[in-house]
Motif scaffolding. Structure first.
Motif, PDB file in Angstrom:
ATOM      1  N   VAL A 105     -51.610 -45.606  -9.275  1.00  0.00           N
ATOM      2  CA  VAL A 105     -50.597 -46.521  -9.824  1.00  0.00           C
ATOM      3  C   VAL A 105     -49.223 -45.872  -9.811  1.00  0.00           C
ATOM      4  O   VAL A 105     -48.230 -46.467  -9.356  1.00  0.00           O
ATOM      5  CB  VAL A 105     -50.968 -46.949 -11.268  1.00  0.00           C
ATOM      6  CG1 VAL A 105     -49.797 -47.695 -11.930  1.00  0.00           C
ATOM      7  CG2 VAL A 105     -52.209 -47.828 -11.260  1.00  0.00           C
ATOM      8  N   PHE A 106     -49.145 -44.615 -10.261  1.00  0.00           N
ATOM      9  CA  PHE A 106     -47.841 -43.957 -10.370  1.00  0.00           C
ATOM     10  C   PHE A 106     -47.285 -43.543  -9.011  1.00  0.00           C
ATOM     11  O   PHE A 106     -46.071 -43.558  -8.809  1.00  0.00           O
ATOM     12  CB  PHE A 106     -47.939 -42.755 -11.313  1.00  0.00           C
ATOM     13  CG  PHE A 106     -48.050 -43.145 -12.757  1.00  0.00           C
ATOM     14  CD1 PHE A 106     -47.008 -43.806 -13.396  1.00  0.00           C
ATOM     15  CD2 PHE A 106     -49.199 -42.875 -13.480  1.00  0.00           C
ATOM     16  CE1 PHE A 106     -47.110 -44.183 -14.727  1.00  0.00           C
ATOM     17  CE2 PHE A 106     -49.299 -43.248 -14.809  1.00  0.00           C
ATOM     18  CZ  PHE A 106     -48.255 -43.906 -15.433  1.00  0.00           C
ATOM     19  N   PHE A 107     -48.150 -43.192  -8.084  1.00  0.00           N
ATOM     20  CA  PHE A 107     -47.652 -42.839  -6.750  1.00  0.00           C
ATOM     21  C   PHE A 107     -47.102 -44.081  -6.045  1.00  0.00           C
ATOM     22  O   PHE A 107     -46.030 -44.038  -5.425  1.00  0.00           O
ATOM     23  CB  PHE A 107     -48.757 -42.197  -5.923  1.00  0.00           C
ATOM     24  CG  PHE A 107     -48.270 -41.600  -4.628  1.00  0.00           C
ATOM     25  CD1 PHE A 107     -47.115 -40.819  -4.586  1.00  0.00           C
ATOM     26  CD2 PHE A 107     -48.953 -41.810  -3.443  1.00  0.00           C
ATOM     27  CE1 PHE A 107     -46.654 -40.264  -3.391  1.00  0.00           C
ATOM     28  CE2 PHE A 107     -48.510 -41.265  -2.250  1.00  0.00           C
ATOM     29  CZ  PHE A 107     -47.354 -40.497  -2.220  1.00  0.00           C
ATOM     30  N   ASP A 108     -47.805 -45.187  -6.158  1.00  0.00           N
ATOM     31  CA  ASP A 108     -47.325 -46.448  -5.587  1.00  0.00           C
ATOM     32  C   ASP A 108     -46.006 -46.848  -6.235  1.00  0.00           C
ATOM     33  O   ASP A 108     -45.063 -47.287  -5.559  1.00  0.00           O
ATOM     34  CB  ASP A 108     -48.378 -47.538  -5.799  1.00  0.00           C
ATOM     35  CG  ASP A 108     -47.930 -48.887  -5.263  1.00  0.00           C
ATOM     36  OD1 ASP A 108     -47.846 -49.039  -4.031  1.00  0.00           O
ATOM     37  OD2 ASP A 108     -47.660 -49.794  -6.072  1.00  0.00           O
ATOM     38  N   TYR A 109     -45.935 -46.669  -7.551  1.00  0.00           N
ATOM     39  CA  TYR A 109     -44.717 -46.994  -8.302  1.00  0.00           C
ATOM     40  C   TYR A 109     -43.546 -46.143  -7.810  1.00  0.00           C
ATOM     41  O   TYR A 109     -42.433 -46.635  -7.579  1.00  0.00           O
ATOM     42  CB  TYR A 109     -44.971 -46.751  -9.789  1.00  0.00           C
ATOM     43  CG  TYR A 109     -43.792 -47.019 -10.693  1.00  0.00           C
ATOM     44  CD1 TYR A 109     -43.455 -48.314 -11.063  1.00  0.00           C
ATOM     45  CD2 TYR A 109     -43.025 -45.974 -11.209  1.00  0.00           C
ATOM     46  CE1 TYR A 109     -42.383 -48.567 -11.907  1.00  0.00           C
ATOM     47  CE2 TYR A 109     -41.951 -46.208 -12.040  1.00  0.00           C
ATOM     48  CZ  TYR A 109     -41.641 -47.517 -12.389  1.00  0.00           C
ATOM     49  OH  TYR A 109     -40.577 -47.758 -13.218  1.00  0.00           O
ATOM     50  N   ALA A 110     -43.789 -44.860  -7.628  1.00  0.00           N
ATOM     51  CA  ALA A 110     -42.738 -43.936  -7.201  1.00  0.00           C
ATOM     52  C   ALA A 110     -42.238 -44.269  -5.797  1.00  0.00           C
ATOM     53  O   ALA A 110     -41.034 -44.222  -5.528  1.00  0.00           O
ATOM     54  CB  ALA A 110     -43.249 -42.500  -7.261  1.00  0.00           C
ATOM     55  N   LEU A 111     -43.148 -44.612  -4.889  1.00  0.00           N
ATOM     56  CA  LEU A 111     -42.751 -44.946  -3.525  1.00  0.00           C
ATOM     57  C   LEU A 111     -41.893 -46.212  -3.484  1.00  0.00           C
ATOM     58  O   LEU A 111     -40.895 -46.288  -2.754  1.00  0.00           O
ATOM     59  CB  LEU A 111     -43.994 -45.130  -2.648  1.00  0.00           C
ATOM     60  CG  LEU A 111     -44.826 -43.874  -2.380  1.00  0.00           C
ATOM     61  CD1 LEU A 111     -46.052 -44.210  -1.545  1.00  0.00           C
ATOM     62  CD2 LEU A 111     -43.995 -42.794  -1.683  1.00  0.00           C
ATOM     63  N   LYS A 112     -42.270 -47.195  -4.277  1.00  0.00           N
ATOM     64  CA  LYS A 112     -41.493 -48.438  -4.324  1.00  0.00           C
ATOM     65  C   LYS A 112     -40.143 -48.209  -4.997  1.00  0.00           C
ATOM     66  O   LYS A 112     -39.164 -48.909  -4.700  1.00  0.00           O
ATOM     67  CB  LYS A 112     -42.279 -49.521  -5.042  1.00  0.00           C
ATOM     68  CG  LYS A 112     -43.494 -50.006  -4.239  1.00  0.00           C
ATOM     69  CD  LYS A 112     -44.330 -51.023  -4.997  1.00  0.00           C
ATOM     70  CE  LYS A 112     -45.501 -51.487  -4.142  1.00  0.00           C
ATOM     71  NZ  LYS A 112     -46.399 -52.408  -4.873  1.00  0.00           N
ATOM     72  N   MET A 113     -40.084 -47.232  -5.885  1.00  0.00           N
ATOM     73  CA  MET A 113     -38.823 -46.892  -6.544  1.00  0.00           C
ATOM     74  C   MET A 113     -37.804 -46.395  -5.514  1.00  0.00           C
ATOM     75  O   MET A 113     -36.604 -46.666  -5.643  1.00  0.00           O
ATOM     76  CB  MET A 113     -39.065 -45.819  -7.610  1.00  0.00           C
ATOM     77  CG  MET A 113     -37.834 -45.439  -8.417  1.00  0.00           C
ATOM     78  SD  MET A 113     -37.203 -46.800  -9.431  1.00  0.00           S
ATOM     79  CE  MET A 113     -38.535 -46.946 -10.644  1.00  0.00           C
ATOM     80  N   ILE A 114     -38.259 -45.707  -4.476  1.00  0.00           N
ATOM     81  CA  ILE A 114     -37.357 -45.215  -3.416  1.00  0.00           C
ATOM     82  C   ILE A 114     -36.583 -46.375  -2.814  1.00  0.00           C
ATOM     83  O   ILE A 114     -35.370 -46.327  -2.645  1.00  0.00           O
ATOM     84  CB  ILE A 114     -38.161 -44.476  -2.319  1.00  0.00           C
ATOM     85  CG1 ILE A 114     -38.776 -43.202  -2.865  1.00  0.00           C
ATOM     86  CG2 ILE A 114     -37.259 -44.178  -1.112  1.00  0.00           C
ATOM     87  CD1 ILE A 114     -39.680 -42.482  -1.878  1.00  0.00           C
TER      88      ILE A 114
END
Length: 366
Positions: free
Chosen positions: A351-360
């Motif tokens: 969840v957090f890795f997907d969140y971080a990538l979309k944050m880019i």
């Protein structure tokens, strides 16, 4: 605990007392409002009022006609068929409550040593309530049941409690302390008298900081604004080494790594978050929501609209321009989806890795 120990909320206090004086006290009351507004303090003070404030057992919160219900966890030492009940953790609850009725849910989890578990109110608790409240009052007066965070009842417990509220034992008063009433069964909400507990005025918090904590005028003024109506947030602002500092550091790291598009480091960041307990994960994401809002409002350069610590504001000075009209709503939606997924027991690291990538992607929108 007496009403004089409650911070503010005089209007609610007067309303509760007036119900008793006019002989129209409902058998079930639900105090609803944001965290840190004093709902539990009001419930405990009102229970003390009903049972006799000067009673020594009431003062120690050990009166036999005062019953507490709250979310619990299942410890490894419990048998497979055991449904955890509040009495399993009554000593931890009593110790925390005697320190003061203003505390965060995360503090309660820590007191129970919850680690990665999500605390709920089980069906076993409703069975215990039926048993306890079916007994006669030991003192010949009211029996008071304080239910903290009833929205955390599982469906079996909620259905059993509904029957208990529909046909309450004689001289029983239920006091529910709720932060998310929409998560309760509609049939329960329709059978209780709801009283909304509003955010505390900044002036009330300012005065309490000066009178109860000995804070100087200038510090009290800033903290009272930062608290945004919550005594708990005011206490956090005064504390050193709280989750707020750790959350701030994680937020800054996320934003800097996302801006620099450092995917490998973002993966490590997501693993750090994934190793936290789920309640702390959700607490962090709620912090992110607040920081997104504050940085967006910071762009307007209107002091009365911004509620940040000095450290948060120092970071916002250079960062806030990246949170703008183009991405604020997608950022909010993205964060809320992550909170939902965590609540549904999704793998935190994913969840957090997907969140971080979309944050880019969202950070570079103009």
């Amino acid at each position: 605990m007496k009403f004089s120990e409650v911070i503010g909320q005089e209007e609610v206090q007067q309303r509760l007392v007036q119900m008793v004086e006019e002989g129209r006290l409902p058998h079930a009351i639900m105090l609803c409002g944001p965290e840190g507004t004093g709902k539990l303090a009001l419930a405990v003070a009102f229970a003390s009022y009903l049972l006799g404030e000067d009673n020594a057992m009431v003062q120690k919160l050990e009166h036999p006609d005062l019953h507490f219900t709250f979310p619990t966890i299942k410890l490894p030492s419990m048998s497979a068929d055991h449904k955890p009940v509040s009495d399993d953790f009554i000593h931890e609850w009593h110790d925390l409550l005697m320190k003061g009725p203003y505390f965060k849910f995360e503090e309660w989890l820590k007191a129970m040593r919850a680690e990665n578990q999500q605390a709920i109110i089980t069906a076993g608790e409703s069975d215990e309530l039926v048993r306890k409240l079916s007994l006669k009052s030991s003192q010949g007066g009211y029996k008071v049941s304080i239910i903290w965070l009833p929205e955390r009842m599982n469906i079996e417990c909620a259905n059993k409690l509904l029957k208990l509220i529909e046909e309450p034992p004689s001289q029983t008063v239920f006091l529910m302390v709720c932060e998310e009433p929409d998560k309760l069964l509609e049939t329960i909400r329709s059978r209780v008298q709801r009283i909304d507990v509003k955010k505390l005025p900044a002036e009330t918090i300012r005065q309490a900081l000066i009178e109860r904590r000995g804070i100087d005028e200038n510090a009290a003024q800033r903290v009272s604004r930062l608290a945004n109506g919550s005594w708990l947030k005011a206490m956090e602002a005064l504390s050193v080494g709280t989750d707020n500092q750790a959350f701030f550091d994680l937020f800054v790291m996320l934003m800097r790594l996302a801006y620099q598009r450092k995917v490998r480091e973002l993966r490590k960041w997501s693993e750090t978050l994934g190793n936290l307990g789920r309640e702390k994960q959700k607490a962090f994401m709620l912090y992110v929501l607040r920081m997104l809002r504050e940085n967006f409002m910071y762009n307007f350069r209107q002091e009365e609209l911004v509620y940040m610590t000095q450290e948060e504001e120092d970071f916002a000075r250079n960062f806030a321009r990246f949170i703008n009209e183009a991405n604020i709503l997608p950022l909010y939606d993205l964060t809320n989806v992550a909170i939902r997924d965590i609540g549904q027991n999704a793998n935190g690291k994913i969840v957090f890795f997907d969140y971080a990538l979309k944050m880019i992607v969202l950070l570079i929108q103009k």
